[in-house]
Design an enzyme around this catalytic site. Sequence first.
Site, short mmCIF file in Angstrom:
data_model
loop_
_atom_site.label_atom_id
_atom_site.label_comp_id
_atom_site.label_asym_id
_atom_site.label_seq_id
_atom_site.Cartn_x
_atom_site.Cartn_y
_atom_site.Cartn_z
N GLY A 86 87.64 -7.27 47.47
CA GLY A 86 86.20 -7.45 47.60
C GLY A 86 85.61 -8.14 46.39
N SER A 87 86.15 -7.85 45.21
CA SER A 87 85.69 -8.52 43.99
C SER A 87 85.94 -10.02 44.06
CB SER A 87 86.40 -7.92 42.77
OG SER A 87 86.12 -6.55 42.65
N ASP A 194 80.32 -1.90 50.40
CA ASP A 194 80.16 -0.46 50.61
C ASP A 194 79.46 -0.13 51.92
OD1 ASP A 194 81.27 -0.18 48.14
OD2 ASP A 194 79.47 0.51 47.12
N SER A 215 84.99 -5.32 51.30
CA SER A 215 86.16 -4.86 50.55
C SER A 215 87.02 -3.96 51.42
CB SER A 215 85.74 -4.09 49.30
OG SER A 215 86.88 -3.54 48.64
N HIS A 220 87.20 2.21 50.68
CA HIS A 220 86.20 1.62 51.56
C HIS A 220 86.41 2.00 53.03
CE1 HIS A 220 84.05 -0.68 48.47
NE2 HIS A 220 85.22 -0.67 47.86
N ASN A 288 93.82 -19.04 43.46
CA ASN A 288 94.68 -18.59 44.57
C ASN A 288 94.36 -17.13 44.80
OD1 ASN A 288 96.56 -17.94 46.46
ND2 ASN A 288 98.34 -18.14 45.11
#
Length: 445
Positions: A86-87, A194, A215, A220, A288
């Site tokens: 998710g980041s 979230d 995420s 999650h 990547n």
Amino acid sequence: MDAEELRQDILQRVAAYHAAAFPARSFVPGQTPIPVSGRVFDQTDLIYLAEACLDFWLTTGRFAAQFEQEFAQGLGVRHALLCNSGSSANLLALSALTSPELGDRQLRSGDEVITVAAGFPTTLNPILQNGLVPVFLDIELATHNIDVQRLEEAISPRTRAIMLAHTLGNPFNLEAVQQVVQRHNLWLIEDNCDALGSTYNGQLTGTFGDLATVSFYPAHHITMGEGGCVLTNQPRLKVLVESFRDWGRSCWCAPGKDDTCGKRFGWQLGDLPAGYDHKYTYSHIGYNLKLTDMQAAIGVAQLQKLPGFIATRRYNWQRLSAGLQPLSDWLILPQPTPNSDPSWFGFLITVRPEAPFSRNDLVRHLESHKIGTRLLFGGNLIRQPAYRQMPHRVVGELKQTDLVMNQSFWIGVYPGLTEPMLDYMVDTLTSFVRQSTGITVGASS
């Protein structure tokens, strides 16, 4: 046996292994840990993972393609683009808006992005990593989302985008934010990591913004172990996200595929010689950030469980909310954003400053009784050591952000929690408040 017979035998044994290795365990109050989050899986998840392992296609493959298609259809968006977290999804979403291919809407170094300081670092980090300037607004204490009262005031000639998370699954005021976005021709990125399954005015979050992110970390709503996704309805943004995810290349061929465009050696781009291989032509300074097909395979299995997971999260949150209402003289309990139906990530509690006990006192008590707790991520990110030297603006004061930093924490609502666990959580909180205040909970104070 031939290969297919062996495969089926292996998969049957995987199902048997799951039953033996992961039996249901009874809950013992005070002894069995109650985590704030965790993976919830069954034999189907292991079987899909084993299928992907037996394929031995180690990068993005058939399961990733299946997940992207089914996930996009389920959310009602045109494009879902998998990545490794998710980041990374947040990084890709914002980086895509820095592409020169967007013309006068390209985000450039020094442009401003409105956000909040009460949250997780990776909503903020892509702003800084792309040379942009975050503009911070305070939050509402009830919803823990952006206070939109000063949103118009935050706009400057350099403001180009708004990037916000739906805090712990609770949607921010999308109506007010969208009005400002449309009035000033801004980009909107929803950090939906979230909030998978939350709705605002009956519409799923993650479908309002130009781009949105999800995420699949074990904490999650569904998990691939690691994993994330970028959502968009705009084909040109889809292509840009893919480029930044896949080394910055111009080529859109899937791994293992060649000449999807039909003119692999027929392009003239940049200052490269005519006919230079399109697979090795780069339009952006990218990364990547792909994920493996083994992760995607777990996601395909988890998608089947998502509606049940969302329903359970809502039920668990409601059970905690009802059970803790008698403590509201000392604890500020969360509230859904008006016109929303959150798919809750956690249950956030704020100890009132006038209470005769501190947040730390209560957190230590819960942890000593095997009840897991978490703070609201980074608290006030401006006060974190990593951000001391960052360029930024603050509009108004961050009073509620600081209050949450000092007084708030959250407990779990994830589907792995049982009713006895939830009741034990309520009882443990209630007994602590009763002992700390000397007042019978529920009686007039």
